[in-house]
Design a protein around this motif. Structure first.
Motif, PDB file in Angstrom:
ATOM      1  N   LEU A 294      -2.434   1.934  12.027  1.00  0.00           N
ATOM      2  CA  LEU A 294      -3.379   1.857  13.145  1.00  0.00           C
ATOM      3  C   LEU A 294      -3.565   3.250  13.729  1.00  0.00           C
ATOM      4  N   PRO A 295      -4.772   3.584  14.147  1.00  0.00           N
ATOM      5  CA  PRO A 295      -4.961   4.909  14.748  1.00  0.00           C
ATOM      6  C   PRO A 295      -4.095   5.014  16.002  1.00  0.00           C
ATOM      7  N   GLY A 296      -3.322   6.058  16.073  1.00  0.00           N
ATOM      8  CA  GLY A 296      -2.458   6.230  17.246  1.00  0.00           C
ATOM      9  C   GLY A 296      -1.075   5.648  17.041  1.00  0.00           C
ATOM     10  N   GLY A 297      -0.867   4.965  15.925  1.00  0.00           N
ATOM     11  CA  GLY A 297       0.450   4.409  15.612  1.00  0.00           C
ATOM     12  C   GLY A 297       0.934   3.424  16.659  1.00  0.00           C
ATOM     13  N   SER A 298       2.269   3.411  16.843  1.00  0.00           N
ATOM     14  CA  SER A 298       2.836   2.401  17.742  1.00  0.00           C
ATOM     15  C   SER A 298       2.402   2.626  19.189  1.00  0.00           C
ATOM     16  N   SER A 299       2.021   3.874  19.527  1.00  0.00           N
ATOM     17  CA  SER A 299       1.614   4.112  20.918  1.00  0.00           C
ATOM     18  C   SER A 299       0.305   3.377  21.240  1.00  0.00           C
ATOM     19  N   SER A 300      -0.483   3.067  20.219  1.00  0.00           N
ATOM     20  CA  SER A 300      -1.727   2.345  20.492  1.00  0.00           C
ATOM     21  C   SER A 300      -1.491   0.847  20.650  1.00  0.00           C
ATOM     22  N   ILE A 301      -0.380   0.361  20.092  1.00  0.00           N
ATOM     23  CA  ILE A 301      -0.175  -1.088  20.209  1.00  0.00           C
ATOM     24  C   ILE A 301       0.714  -1.460  21.393  1.00  0.00           C
ATOM     25  N   THR A 302       1.502  -0.500  21.879  1.00  0.00           N
ATOM     26  CA  THR A 302       2.382  -0.834  23.005  1.00  0.00           C
ATOM     27  C   THR A 302       1.597  -1.333  24.225  1.00  0.00           C
TER      28      THR A 302
ATOM     29  N   VAL B 156       7.086   1.791   5.456  1.00  0.00           N
ATOM     30  CA  VAL B 156       6.328   2.294   4.308  1.00  0.00           C
ATOM     31  C   VAL B 156       6.720   3.747   4.047  1.00  0.00           C
ATOM     32  N   HIS B 157       6.576   4.126   2.787  1.00  0.00           N
ATOM     33  CA  HIS B 157       6.907   5.506   2.395  1.00  0.00           C
ATOM     34  C   HIS B 157       5.624   6.185   1.953  1.00  0.00           C
ATOM     35  N   HIS B 158       5.405   7.344   2.456  1.00  0.00           N
ATOM     36  CA  HIS B 158       4.261   8.104   1.955  1.00  0.00           C
ATOM     37  C   HIS B 158       4.502   8.466   0.498  1.00  0.00           C
ATOM     38  N   THR B 159       5.610   9.075   0.274  1.00  0.00           N
ATOM     39  CA  THR B 159       6.013   9.404  -1.092  1.00  0.00           C
ATOM     40  C   THR B 159       7.482   9.031  -1.224  1.00  0.00           C
ATOM     41  N   THR B 160       7.976   9.126  -2.415  1.00  0.00           N
ATOM     42  CA  THR B 160       9.357   8.689  -2.635  1.00  0.00           C
ATOM     43  C   THR B 160      10.371   9.549  -1.882  1.00  0.00           C
ATOM     44  N   ASP B 161      10.035  10.810  -1.669  1.00  0.00           N
ATOM     45  CA  ASP B 161      11.032  11.676  -1.041  1.00  0.00           C
ATOM     46  C   ASP B 161      10.886  11.764   0.477  1.00  0.00           C
ATOM     47  N   THR B 162       9.875  11.115   1.037  1.00  0.00           N
ATOM     48  CA  THR B 162       9.754  11.191   2.498  1.00  0.00           C
ATOM     49  C   THR B 162      10.473  10.008   3.144  1.00  0.00           C
ATOM     50  N   GLU B 163      10.700  10.197   4.432  1.00  0.00           N
ATOM     51  CA  GLU B 163      11.420   9.158   5.165  1.00  0.00           C
ATOM     52  C   GLU B 163      10.486   7.964   5.410  1.00  0.00           C
ATOM     53  N   ALA B 164      11.111   6.791   5.443  1.00  0.00           N
ATOM     54  CA  ALA B 164      10.302   5.596   5.678  1.00  0.00           C
ATOM     55  C   ALA B 164       9.673   5.649   7.060  1.00  0.00           C
ATOM     56  N   GLN B 165       8.511   5.045   7.155  1.00  0.00           N
ATOM     57  CA  GLN B 165       7.757   5.134   8.391  1.00  0.00           C
ATOM     58  C   GLN B 165       7.319   3.721   8.759  1.00  0.00           C
ATOM     59  N   SER B 166       7.136   3.472  10.028  1.00  0.00           N
ATOM     60  CA  SER B 166       6.688   2.137  10.416  1.00  0.00           C
ATOM     61  C   SER B 166       5.235   1.937   9.972  1.00  0.00           C
ATOM     62  N   ALA B 167       4.922   0.702   9.560  1.00  0.00           N
ATOM     63  CA  ALA B 167       3.559   0.418   9.105  1.00  0.00           C
ATOM     64  C   ALA B 167       2.566   0.449  10.251  1.00  0.00           C
TER      65      ALA B 167
ATOM     66  N   GLU C  99       2.297 -11.365  17.118  1.00  0.00           N
ATOM     67  CA  GLU C  99       3.344 -11.468  16.099  1.00  0.00           C
ATOM     68  C   GLU C  99       3.072 -10.480  14.955  1.00  0.00           C
ATOM     69  N   PHE C 100       1.798 -10.369  14.595  1.00  0.00           N
ATOM     70  CA  PHE C 100       1.400  -9.431  13.528  1.00  0.00           C
ATOM     71  C   PHE C 100       1.802  -8.011  13.901  1.00  0.00           C
ATOM     72  N   LEU C 101       1.552  -7.642  15.144  1.00  0.00           N
ATOM     73  CA  LEU C 101       1.876  -6.279  15.565  1.00  0.00           C
ATOM     74  C   LEU C 101       3.380  -6.032  15.452  1.00  0.00           C
ATOM     75  N   GLY C 102       4.147  -7.061  15.800  1.00  0.00           N
ATOM     76  CA  GLY C 102       5.601  -6.941  15.678  1.00  0.00           C
ATOM     77  C   GLY C 102       6.022  -6.770  14.240  1.00  0.00           C
TER      78      GLY C 102
ATOM     79  N   CYS D   5       0.820  -1.209   0.000  1.00  0.00           N
ATOM     80  CA  CYS D   5       0.000   0.000   0.000  1.00  0.00           C
ATOM     81  C   CYS D   5       0.861   1.271   0.000  1.00  0.00           C
ATOM     82  N   ARG D   6       1.964   1.245   0.745  1.00  0.00           N
ATOM     83  CA  ARG D   6       2.924   2.343   0.810  1.00  0.00           C
ATOM     84  C   ARG D   6       2.363   3.621   1.444  1.00  0.00           C
ATOM     85  N   ASP D   7       1.126   3.910   1.192  1.00  0.00           N
ATOM     86  CA  ASP D   7       0.585   5.143   1.737  1.00  0.00           C
ATOM     87  C   ASP D   7      -0.561   4.812   2.698  1.00  0.00           C
ATOM     88  N   PRO D   8      -0.258   4.674   3.976  1.00  0.00           N
ATOM     89  CA  PRO D   8      -1.311   4.288   4.923  1.00  0.00           C
ATOM     90  C   PRO D   8      -2.431   5.319   5.004  1.00  0.00           C
TER      91      PRO D   8
END
Lengths: 914, 659
Positions: A571-579, A556-567, A546-549, A511-514
């Motif tokens: 999830l709403p809230g990103g990694s802070s919601s899964i911790t 994933v990259h939003h666009t080619t010139d942006t920095e890679a981001q964790s998939a 395991e899936f969360l890990g 998907c590359r663009d969450p």
């Protein structure tokens, strides 16, 4: 040991020849294996073990030999004659003619036993390694009548005829071995291409043929004297294949099947002129066979032929006939096999693609193949799909092979790729009982797939593999929606959950663009994940964690010139919601889940480590919690995961925080004292990282930063560690480094690992200690004066308890041995020299009380006998039991027990047993 | 040999709340007596404490203002509800005279809730048969229902809306409610006691004779404690009644399948209401939603019956509590009969599955909820008043009734927790649509999870079962013969049998197909001794019997004819028929060709032979006579020519054997 074995061999031969009982039924095979090893190693058995020749002639001439011993002897003779020298010796003693004369065994009444026949074949197989053997093979029959009742004309082609007959033997093992040897003869003795095609190569080949008996690829070089023999063999085998490829009763079918298997072997290994002539000989027969029930083995032959001679019109016709079979399952398998082999041509590739997609076309009712509803193939496939068992198998074959289609050139495809993806999605919907979008014509088939976990898994697998195909991006939302439905379905099998998560991760990475995923879907995904970590089934909880890990690990990259981001951002809230979800999973009653949670947390925290983010209070508390898990968890998996967590943290962190340093020290001491050997191995892995870090720093300082190409945490090649320079500063550095390693507990971990009772732990520790010794400790024999002393002064406090006692014991034993060997060496003993305490002077007898002993690290390392130890540890634990010597002794003792039975002893044993 | 007519009167259209009447061999048997309580969904909830929200709901006036039912009908979230004591839809009473019912067979405690309406108000004088757990737990459920209603009495009884003209003008679903005039308020405890006093207890496989005509026997059905299927059989006919059965391994004794074999007719009711929801999956879903809510700090409300699935839920939670770290979360079970239900379940050891039975001998309580109570993890209360209010701690899990959410303590919790999205209501009972149940509580913030746990047979299991037991005919509710309306393509969610099942709806009367039509007749030993059988063909012997047929209590006996009275005695008033010397019996077949030859010998030459399904018709054209030669009879049709008839008769007799 070899010499000792050779001494025992004559007695062993006598025992075997006497027909005594054997320790077990694998003894003879093991003995043969040893002989083969010796032969491969260049030992001439005929010369070095003359007793074997005696043994073979005794057995061959004895009328009462046991069939197993006979079989062994046949194989042994083949092995002895596999070298030209051995061959000559055996031929001169006329053992060879007798042994490989089937008539001899028939007369003696042994030929009926399949183990004798298979011994004969395998003996021949060993023998046929040089040109003389081939001549013998072709000539043998002319010299001796192997079947007295058969006429002369049947005997004119040597041993080939009995071999061809054995190809249809009633014993499948014999038949298969016969096919193998026939294939071996043609492949091994086939003319080298260099001799037939290119004159340049011909010269090279000629050069080679003067020296070794085989070419680089292990095949026999083509020699003129074998030409005639080989031509005869080829002619006879071709004729045999041609005649056996006929349909008829069961016996003929069996015969044809064997020949088809042989053909597959040959067509894949033979080179052009020979392969073409063989194909030419059998093509007509193959065409006729296509009308019979032999499609599966025939399919392999035709496809093998096609891959080697795709331009041949007749082969092309054969493939066409194969792909026109009226049996739906055969057609599907043939099409799949065709594409799997990567065969492509204008006509058949498209045809195969259609055949594979046909079940999907029917079951989903998508009708993307543009077929007449009355089409014969379509109707027969639809009829097959009505039957539950065949339906599931057909659909699974179709789905498993559908990814083959997605990589084809679009011109071969009967429909666009997105149609195939949506059909797979539709199939998944059907499996979960959503039948609203299906036409009524295939309800029977639909009924069969509803709820089938097998189909679900195959379809998910197919969905995963099509994720990278062009056009997949457009389907992301649909795929997400469907996978969420699967993850929300309480009736899904845990394996289906697992697969669904895998597919989801794959599609998220596509998907590359969450941000393109609707918020509602993201919210739903979080809801599902939160629910599934509370699932009753631990497998589901484990897959979820395991899936969360994995999600955290995917970038994933939003666009080619942006920095890679964790998939995780999906999830709403990103990694802070899964911790919090993962931290909750740390309390799970199932150890696998706790372990997965720790690994997943490591993955979610990895970006922070890499960026050198400051540690928060919660994170510090979490580290303490993990250390508690390491010392308190009753199961091994979570403890292993904790050590791995610290390995990841240590290896990926940009800076060494004091917490990390402290924790690593703690992990080293707790991990090395663990009861689980894998935890200990992981702990050693962590110790290795520390060692690597220290040594790379050391090498870069001593080499004046010359090792910039070496990654700070990469495994550093051995030479880098060697103390090349011994400048004063360098020595001080080295000493400081060693001091640090001692302080950090690395040396202690390695030493405790060395005396561990689990071999992998001891081996790893030993290797690391050697690395340490080589890198930091100067060899004792070099006279380095004060430099050496500086490093040697770095000492280590050896406690007088636990594993340390084992170390002391090693030192003591080694010292005693040295004392005995040379009293003069005592003066150079490290412990003497360094005056390390009274214990040693008392001969270490008093070392059992409390307290510690301070010892020089370098001297300790050089006195532990690490090099001998690593050799021993490298051997498998059963190397003593599996040694040839042990085998020979076993045979002798079993033979002895048999020949001189001590009834009283045996009686005692029996009584004891009961 | 006589033709037996068996009728089935279907008094309920609800497939899982059956009430059928079987007229079989002069007995009238009611099969189950279930009460359709789904009608209560049309009513407003009965709150235990005054609810300002409910009391403020606007009343209904028709758009044109002509009809004003402000007091009877209230509007909530776009739907109309009757503001009155809830009423239930009874089984059909007009289809046959219910006072003629001889016995009522109860299959499980959910299928007896209409019993007081039948036994107390129809002139019923028969017996009700049920197993002990069915009676005891049924009594609890009835008692609970009565208490729920009586605790919150409503003086008002809404009837105006039932007026056909008015009902027609109401919006759905009130408009579409059927038989509203027959709906009745709940019975009283006195009626319950009276109804249950008519119950006679039976054990599994116990055979009960009904008037000598039929034998009934309950079999374990594996669905709930004491639940049973019934076998109703005579000597030659067998009807099986399968209602609410389960093949899953839950707490009750497993289903007895083998005894259902060789049925002429199998009446199949009470299949799962949730064919697509696998009970195991639902149980898992229940647990994970519960844990998820508690972890997030919310409360869980489980509206449920006080017996049945709750035992399995508690057992599942017993294992799950620790694994989900719920050890400190309180679990409350609130029902007027909570204590009795939990205790009863532990004492019916002989009705439990094997595993639980063996626990009793250890000795251990068969259900683990005893341990939950002992460790204070599960607490039970008769109502929210009293001890509960002082013990109540949140977050918690509450199990309470009624699953319709219209009465019982659940109403209070709905009002209390409905406004927070941290809380979750988990529906586990499949009897009510959860959306309809929630309708008067809208708008609702609390999360709703639907995990219907229905352990009854699904279509796949029932197809397998029927293949195994092979009944000649299957009778089932109309709903089972087609896929559910919401999943019209799911042909796997219906019964596909050969021959097709006979469907029924409410008010159907089915004539059940019985192929065999024999009666068993006993011969007294003296009479049997006097018989002289002669062998007709190997293995078949026949004898003439002259006897008197004596019929009493549907049992028939052949008795010896008394000796003819001596001439000296006076004629008795009721003299038994005097059997004269029996005429010889004839047997055998008349072979066509030899018979034609014989006819020809006797001058009958013009014979036209016509083949029929049973034999042949010989047309003697010159004589204008017909001879019908059939397998079981020969007829000579010959007008006004007695000599010819006699001749032909004698010719026929030549081919037959006299016994």
């Amino acid at each position: 040991m070899e010499g000792e074995c050779f001494t025992l061999l004559p007695r062993v031969c006598a025992v075997l020849a006497a027909g005594s009982s054997l320790p077990d039924d694998t003894s003879l095979e093991k003995l043969l294996d040893w002989f083969s090893e010796l032969t491969t190693a260049g030992v001439s058995l005929v010369k070095d073990c003359p007793c074997l020749l005696e043994f073979t002639s005794t057995v061959v001439n004895s009328a009462t030999s046991d069939p197993c011993i006979l079989s062994f002897t046949l194989k042994l003779v083949g092995l002895l004659a596999s070298s030209e020298d051995g061959f000559i010796v055996l031929q001169e003693s006329s053992v060879l003619d007798l042994v490989f004369n089937p008539g001899h065994w028939e007369k003696a009444g042994h030929w009926e036993d399949p183990c004798v026949r298979i011994g004969w074949i395998q003996g021949l197989r060993s023998l046929l390694q040089h040109t003389k053997a081939l001549c013998f093979f072709v000539q043998a029959g002319k010299q001796c009548k192997w079947r007295p009742h058969e006429s002369e004309e049947h005997l004119q082609h040597g041993l080939i005829e009995p071999l061809l007959q054995l190809q249809t033997d009633t014993s499948l093992f014999v038949a298969s071995a016969a096919s193998q040897i026939l294939a071996h003869i043609l492949i091994f003795y086939q003319p080298s291409p260099s001799l037939t095609h290119n004159s340049m190569e011909k010269n090279e080949a000629a050069d080679k043929s003067t020296n070794p008996s085989t070419t680089d690829d292990g095949r026999c070089p083509f020699k003129a004297e074998t030409d005639q023999s080989f031509t005869t063999v080829v002619m006879l085998i071709s004729e045999h294949l041609k005649n056996s490829l006929v349909s008829g009763g069961d016996a003929k079918l069996h015969h044809a099947q064997q020949s088809l298997r042989l053909l597959v072997l040959l067509l894949t290994r033979l080179r052009p002129p020979l392969r073409d002539s063989l194909l030419h000989a059998v093509t007509d027969a193959l065409e006729e066979l296509l009308m019979t029930d032999l499609t599966p083995p025939l399919m392999d032959v035709i496809l093998a032929a096609h891959s080697s001679s795709s331009s041949d019109v007749r082969i092309h016709r054969l493939v066409s006939s194969l792909l026109s079979t009226k049996k739906p399952t055969d057609l599907l398998h043939a099409a799949a096999a065709f594409l799997r082999r990567g065969l492509h041509d204008d006509v058949h590739t498209a045809q195969c693609a259609r055949a594979i997609l046909l079940p999907l076309h029917i079951v989903t009712g998508q009708l993307f193949l543009d077929m007449d509803p009355a089409d014969e193939d379509l109707c027969s496939m639809a009829a097959q799909l009505q039957n539950k068992s065949s339906c599931i198998s057909i659909i699974c074959t179709c789905l498993t092979n559908s990814p083959l289609i997605t990589v084809l050139d679009p011109s071969f495809l009967p429909c666009s790729l997105d149609v195939i993806i949506s059909s797979i999605l539709l199939m998944l919907r059907l499996c979960s009982g959503d039948t609203l979008s299906v036409s009524s014509g295939c309800s029977g088939a639909v009924r069969n797939v509803i709820g089938s976990s097998k189909v679900k898994k195959c379809a998910l697998e197919a969905l995963m593999s099509v994720s990278s195909s062009p056009g997949a991006k457009a389907e992301v939302i649909k795929v997400f929606t469907l996978l969420l439905k699967y993850l929300d379905d309480p009736d899904s099998d845990p394996t289906v959950f697992h697969k669904s998560y895998q597919v989801l991760v794959r599609w998220i990475s596509v998907c590359r663009d969450p941000s393109s995923i609707p918020d509602q879907l993201k919210q739903d995904l979080l809801g599902v994940v939160r629910k599934r970590v509370c699932d009753v089934r631990w497998e589901v909880r484990d897959s979820t964690v395991e899936f969360l890990g994995r999600l955290a690990a995917v970038k994933v990259h939003h666009t080619t010139d942006t920095e890679a981001q964790s998939a995780c951002e999906v999830l709403p809230g990103g990694s802070s919601s899964i911790t919090p979800v993962l931290e909750e999973a740390l309390l799970d009653p199932e150890s696998y889940v706790r372990a997965s949670a720790i690994s997943a947390l490591a993955q979610t925290q990895a970006p922070g480590w890499q960026q050198g983010a400051a540690l928060t209070q919660e994170r510090s508390e979490f580290v303490v919690r993990l250390l508690d898990v390491l010392s308190e968890d009753t199961e091994g998996f979570p403890r292993r995961a904790v050590v791995q967590y610290f390995i990841s943290w240590f290896s990926s962190s940009a800076s060494r925080s004091s917490l990390l340093r402290r924790s690593v020290r703690s992990v080293l001491s707790r991990g090395s004292a663990d009861l689980d050997w894998e935890v200990k191995v992981h702990t050693l892995e962590l110790a290795k990282l520390l060692l690597d870090e220290a040594l790379s720093a050391h090498s870069s300082s001593t080499k004046e930063l010359g090792a910039q190409c070496v990654h700070p945490y990469a495994v550093i090649p051995q030479p880098v560690y060697t103390p090349h320079t011994h400048t004063e500063n360098g020595e001080e550095d080295t000493a400081a480094l060693l001091e640090t390693l001692v302080e950090e507990g690395v040396v202690s971990v390695l030493l405790s690992g060395l005396v561990d009772c689990d071999r992998p732990v001891a081996l790893k520790a030993c290797r690391l200690l050697i690395v340490l010794r080589e890198a930091l400790c100067p060899p004792s024999h070099t006279d380095l004066g004060t430099d050496r002393e500086t490093v040697a002064k770095v000492s280590f406090l050896l406690p007088k308890s636990g594993w340390a006692l084992e170390i002391i014991k090693i030192l003591k034993t080694k010292n005693k041995a040295e004392e005995e060997n040379a009293a003069t060496l005592r003066s150079s003993n490290c412990i003497d020299e360094l005056k390390l305490g009274e214990g040693y002077n008392k001969g270490w007898d008093g070392v059992s009380g409390a307290g510690c002993e301070r010892m020089s690290v370098c001297e300790l390392l050089s006195n532990l006998g690490l090099d001998e130890r690593v050799k021993i540890l490298n051997q498998s634990s059963d190397h003593v039991q599996n040694s040839p010597l042990s085998l020979l002794q076993d045979i002798l003792s079993a033979g002895g027990a048999h020949t001189q039975p001590n009834t009283q002893l045996m009686q005692e044993v029996i009584v004891d047993c009961y | 040999k006589k033709l037996i007519l068996v009728f089935l009167y279907c008094l309920s259209g609800h497939p899982t709340l059956p009430c059928n009447v079987l007229k079989f061999k002069s007995t009238t048997i009611m099969l189950d007596c279930a009460l359709d309580t789904t009608s209560v969904l049309n009513y407003l909830p009965l709150p235990l404490v005054h609810s300002p929200r409910l009391s403020k709901l606007p009343g209904w006036i028709s758009k044109d203002g002509t009809i004003n039912l402000e007091k009877e009908l209230k509007e909530c979230a776009g739907r109309l509800f009757v503001d009155s004591q809830p009423e239930f839809c009874l089984p059909e009473k007009e289809l046959l005279d219910l006072s003629t019912i001889d016995v009522i067979l109860i299959s499980n405690y959910h299928c007896m809730m209409a019993l007081p309406y039948i036994t107390e108000h129809t002139g019923f004088t028969g017996t009700v048969y049920a197993t002990e757990p069915t009676l005891q737990i049924g009594r609890l459920l009835m008692e609970e229902l009565v208490k729920f209603m009586e605790r919150v009495p409503k003086a008002q009884s809404a009837t105006c809306w039932k007026n056909k003209e008015i009902q027609r003008m109401l919006p759905g679903p009130l408009k579409d409610a059927v038989e509203v005039w027959t709906w009745k308020r709940c019975y009283s405890m006195q009626e319950v006691n009276s109804a249950l006093s008519k119950v006679q207890l039976v054990g599994y496989s116990q055979k009960v004779e009904l008037f000598g005509a039929v034998q009934i026997s309950p079999l374990s059905s594996g669905y709930s404690l004491g639940s049973s299927n019934w076998i109703i059989q005579s000597h030659h006919e067998k009807v099986s009644y399968v209602s609410g059965s389960s093949l899953l391994t839950t707490h009750p004794q497993p289903m007895d399948q083998s005894s259902l074999k060789n049925s002429d007719v199998l009446i199949l009711t009470g299949l799962t209401q949730m064919p697509t929801a696998n009970p195991d999956g639902m149980l898992g879903e229940f647990c994970s939603n519960l844990a998820m809510t508690i972890r997030a700090g919310g409360n869980v409300l489980v509206p449920c019956y006080s017996s049945g699935v709750i035992y399995d839920l508690l057992e599942c939670l017993y294992q799950f509590i620790d694994s989900a770290n719920l050890g400190t979360t309180p679990f409350y079970f609130i029902s007027p009969v909570a204590n009795s239900s939990l205790e009863f379940s532990q004492i019916f050891a002989e009705w439990l599955c094997h595993n639980k039975q063996t626990k009793v001998y250890l000795p251990e309580p068969p259900f683990p909820h005893a341990e939950l109570i002992q460790t204070n993890k599960l607490k039970h209360y008769p109502s929210i008043h009293g001890d509960f209010s002082s013990d109540f701690k949140q977050p918690c899990v509450v199990f309470t009734g009624h699953p319709s959410l219209r009465f019982g303590d659940v109403v209070h919790f709905m009002e209390l927790w409905g406004k927070s999205n941290l809380n979750t209501i988990i529906f586990t009972e499949p009897d009510f649509s959860y959306l309809d149940a929630l309708a008067p509580y809208q708008p609702l913030a609390m999360k709703c999870v639907y995990c219907p746990i229905d352990t009854r047979l699904n279509f796949h299991q029932v197809s397998k079962l029927l293949k195994e037991v092979q009944p000649l005919h299957v009778v089932c509710p109309d709903q089972y013969t087609q896929p559910p309306p919401s999943q019209s393509h799911r042909s796997d969610l219906m019964l596909e049998l050969q021959p097709p099942p006979m469907p029924y709806r409410r008010c159907s009367v089915l004539n059940l197909p019985f192929r065999r039509c024999y009666e068993r007749v006993y011969i007294l030993p003296e009479l049997a001794n006097s018989l002289v059988p002669s062998e007709l063909k190997p293995g078949v012997s026949v004898a003439n019997v002259s006897a008197i047929l004596h019929s009493k209590d549907n049992k028939h006996t052949l008795q010896v004819t008394p000796a003819p009275p001596s001439k000296k005695r006076k004629r008795v008033v009721e003299e038994p028929p005097v059997g004269g010397a029996p005429k010889p019996l004839l047997s055998g077949a008349v072979p066509l060709e030899p018979f034609l030859a014989t006819l020809q010998k006797h001058g009958i030459t013009e014979v036209k032979v016509e083949e029929t399904t049973d034999g042949h018709i010989l047309h003697l054209q010159a004589e204008d006579t017909l001879i019908q030669l059939e397998e079981d009879g020969t007829h000579i049709v010959c007008d006004n020519n007695e000599p010819l008839r006699t001749t032909i008769r004698d010719l026929v007799l030549r081919f037959l054997q006299k016994l």
